[in-house]
Structure formats: C-alpha cells, structure tokens
Design a protein around this motif. Sequence first.
Motif, short mmCIF file in Angstrom:
data_model
loop_
_atom_site.label_atom_id
_atom_site.label_comp_id
_atom_site.label_asym_id
_atom_site.label_seq_id
_atom_site.Cartn_x
_atom_site.Cartn_y
_atom_site.Cartn_z
N UNK A 212 0.79 -1.19 0.00
CA UNK A 212 -0.06 0.10 0.09
C UNK A 212 0.86 1.12 -0.04
N UNK A 213 1.84 1.28 0.83
CA UNK A 213 2.89 2.20 0.89
C UNK A 213 3.59 2.65 -0.50
N UNK A 214 3.80 1.66 -1.22
CA UNK A 214 4.53 1.62 -2.44
C UNK A 214 3.72 2.19 -3.48
N UNK A 215 2.28 1.76 -3.46
CA UNK A 215 1.45 2.23 -4.19
C UNK A 215 1.06 3.74 -4.27
N UNK A 216 1.17 4.25 -3.01
CA UNK A 216 0.80 5.72 -2.59
C UNK A 216 1.81 6.48 -2.98
N UNK B 89 2.89 12.89 -2.12
CA UNK B 89 3.06 13.09 -0.84
C UNK B 89 2.73 11.90 0.11
N UNK B 90 3.36 11.77 1.10
CA UNK B 90 2.91 10.58 1.96
C UNK B 90 1.49 10.72 2.46
N UNK C 224 5.31 5.56 4.79
CA UNK C 224 5.39 6.55 3.46
C UNK C 224 6.15 7.65 3.66
N UNK C 225 6.05 8.32 4.93
CA UNK C 225 6.99 9.24 5.20
C UNK C 225 8.78 9.02 4.91
N UNK C 226 8.80 7.82 5.48
CA UNK C 226 10.38 7.21 5.23
C UNK C 226 10.60 7.05 3.94
N UNK C 227 9.58 6.46 3.25
CA UNK C 227 10.02 6.29 1.71
C UNK C 227 9.96 7.55 0.93
N UNK C 228 9.18 8.54 1.33
CA UNK C 228 9.21 9.94 0.66
C UNK C 228 10.55 10.59 0.83
N UNK C 229 11.34 10.26 1.61
CA UNK C 229 12.67 10.74 2.03
C UNK C 229 13.43 10.68 0.74
N UNK C 230 13.01 9.65 -0.12
CA UNK C 230 13.91 9.37 -1.42
C UNK C 230 12.89 9.62 -2.86
N UNK C 231 11.75 9.24 -2.56
CA UNK C 231 10.58 9.43 -3.63
C UNK C 231 10.42 10.84 -4.08
N UNK C 232 10.09 11.67 -3.18
CA UNK C 232 9.83 13.08 -3.33
C UNK C 232 11.09 13.93 -4.05
#
Length: 309
Positions: free
Chosen positions: A231-235, A266-267, A293-301
Amino acid sequence: MDFWTIFSQVLVLFLLILVGYIAGKQQMITKHGAKEISTLVLYITLPALIIRAMQFDFSIELLGQSLKMIGMAIAVYAGTISLSYLFAKLLRAKGKEKDVFQTAMIFPNVGFMGYPITQGLYGTQGIFYTSLFNMPFDLLMWTVGVHMLSRSSDSSASKKKGLAALLNPGTIAVAIGFTLFILSIKLPPILDSTLLYLASATTPLAMLAVGSTLARTRVDAIFANKKLLLTAVIKVAVIPAIMIVLFTILKLDGYFLKIPIIITAMPVAANVAIFATRYESDELLASQLIFLTTLMSLVTIPLIALFLG
C-alpha cells in the motif's frame, strides 16, 4: 531546489513523528491524550490552517487558470478514489484494514508537507496553485474519507449522514476561506496573527499524535506486513507514476503537470490517522502507513521533483 534540500524538509516531519513515538513510549502522551490532540487538530488548528492558506491575492486574469487547476484536482481525486477500490481488491483487504488502505491511497499530506515543498520548489506561484489544488481535499476528507473510515465502525460519530456530514470544521473553513479569496478580503492583522499561531501548531501536533499511536506497536512489525508495504509503495510511487504517464500523454506542462504530481506523491495525510482515531477505525494501521510513506518519501519526493524539473 536540490535533492538534499527536499530530503531535509521531509526528514523534519519524520523526526516529529519520532518525538511523538518517544513521548508515547514514556506515557507522556496516552491513548486518550492522542485522541484529544486529534480532536484539537480537527476542530481548531486545521481549520485555521485552511483559512490562512487561502489568503492570497485573486485577479480576474488568474480566474481561468484557477478553475482549470480546481477541475484537475477533482479529476485527480476521482481517479485516485477509483484506483483505491481496484488496489484494495487486489490486496484482498477487508473491514477496517480495507477502510484505512483505501483512504490512505486517496489523501496526500498537503497541509503538512505539500505547502512547504511546493513553496521551496516553485515559490509564491507554487503556493497559489497548491492552494487551488488542495481545495477539494477537505470536502472529500470530511465526506468520502469519513464514509470510508467509518463504514466498518460502530462509532456514534460515524452516524452523521447527509447534510449534517458536510457541516464540519473542515468544510466550513473551506467555505470561509474560498469566500474571502473570491471577494479579495484580507483578514485583520490581529485575527490573521491569531490564525497563524493556531495554524503553525497543526503539523507538530498531528505528527506527535501519529508518533504516540505508533508507540503502541513494534516498528519492526510494520516492515513484516506485506499488505502495508505494498500500500505504501502504491501511494508514493505507483499512483504518481501512473499520473506522470497519463499527464505526459495529455501533453500537460508547467504547474498543471508539476503541482498535481508532486502533491499526489506526498505521504499519507496525517488527517487519515486523526480521522481513524475520531471514527474508531484502525488508527494504528493508519499511523503505520504515515510513518512508512514518510520514510519512503525521503527518497521518492526528491527523485520525482528532479524528474519533473
């Protein structure tokens, strides 16, 4: 803005969640306290943030572009709502798990992250278009979001239906803010300063509430939950990627390409955990998704921002 500047902005929010986590572990914020903080955010500080976010200059020449951005926002939310049903079915999620997963896929962290990041990337114009794109957020959060998060709940607060569901702090704040925007009415300095102080409390309070909720579970359990990870990856990755492809085919450019994609990437919105607490859904799962998602967004955003140019 370079990768590290964007990275640092996301990291600040992550650290606020960490502070809330420690406070929860030390029982400085109890489960009851987290619910009270959530109520404070929903009914006081978040409406203040909404009204102040709409305090920007309006001109006739920008009306066409304004309506276009609002229309795009409605289309994007319609698309993400539709995708949420598809992805929830693929994940075979049920009950409160399904409710949280779907809501998390739809609602991005605009107020707490979207504004500072788009301001850093695109300046005053970034704030202007982000404000317009964010207009449907609160109406949808208080209607679609409440419906999804309360459909498996026995909460008495979830029983409000119809017109009563629209008469809430979020939609009332949107109505006030948009009216002030259309009429080009500026708040008196004293009132503006009061709202500014209240609005500035929204992000830390919301992140502390999320962190304190996370304190009631083992963090390593988050990474063992495959549905949560997917779900986090999808988001933060799949849905923005779909938008990039679609918007490129439609030959959109400028702010009409960048703002919707950046915001959607955004997360998960802190509102999801706050509403999950308010309507007795799975606030723990919602908080885990916000954390992840906030952790992942450190890279994705930063990567998406660099790609968009």
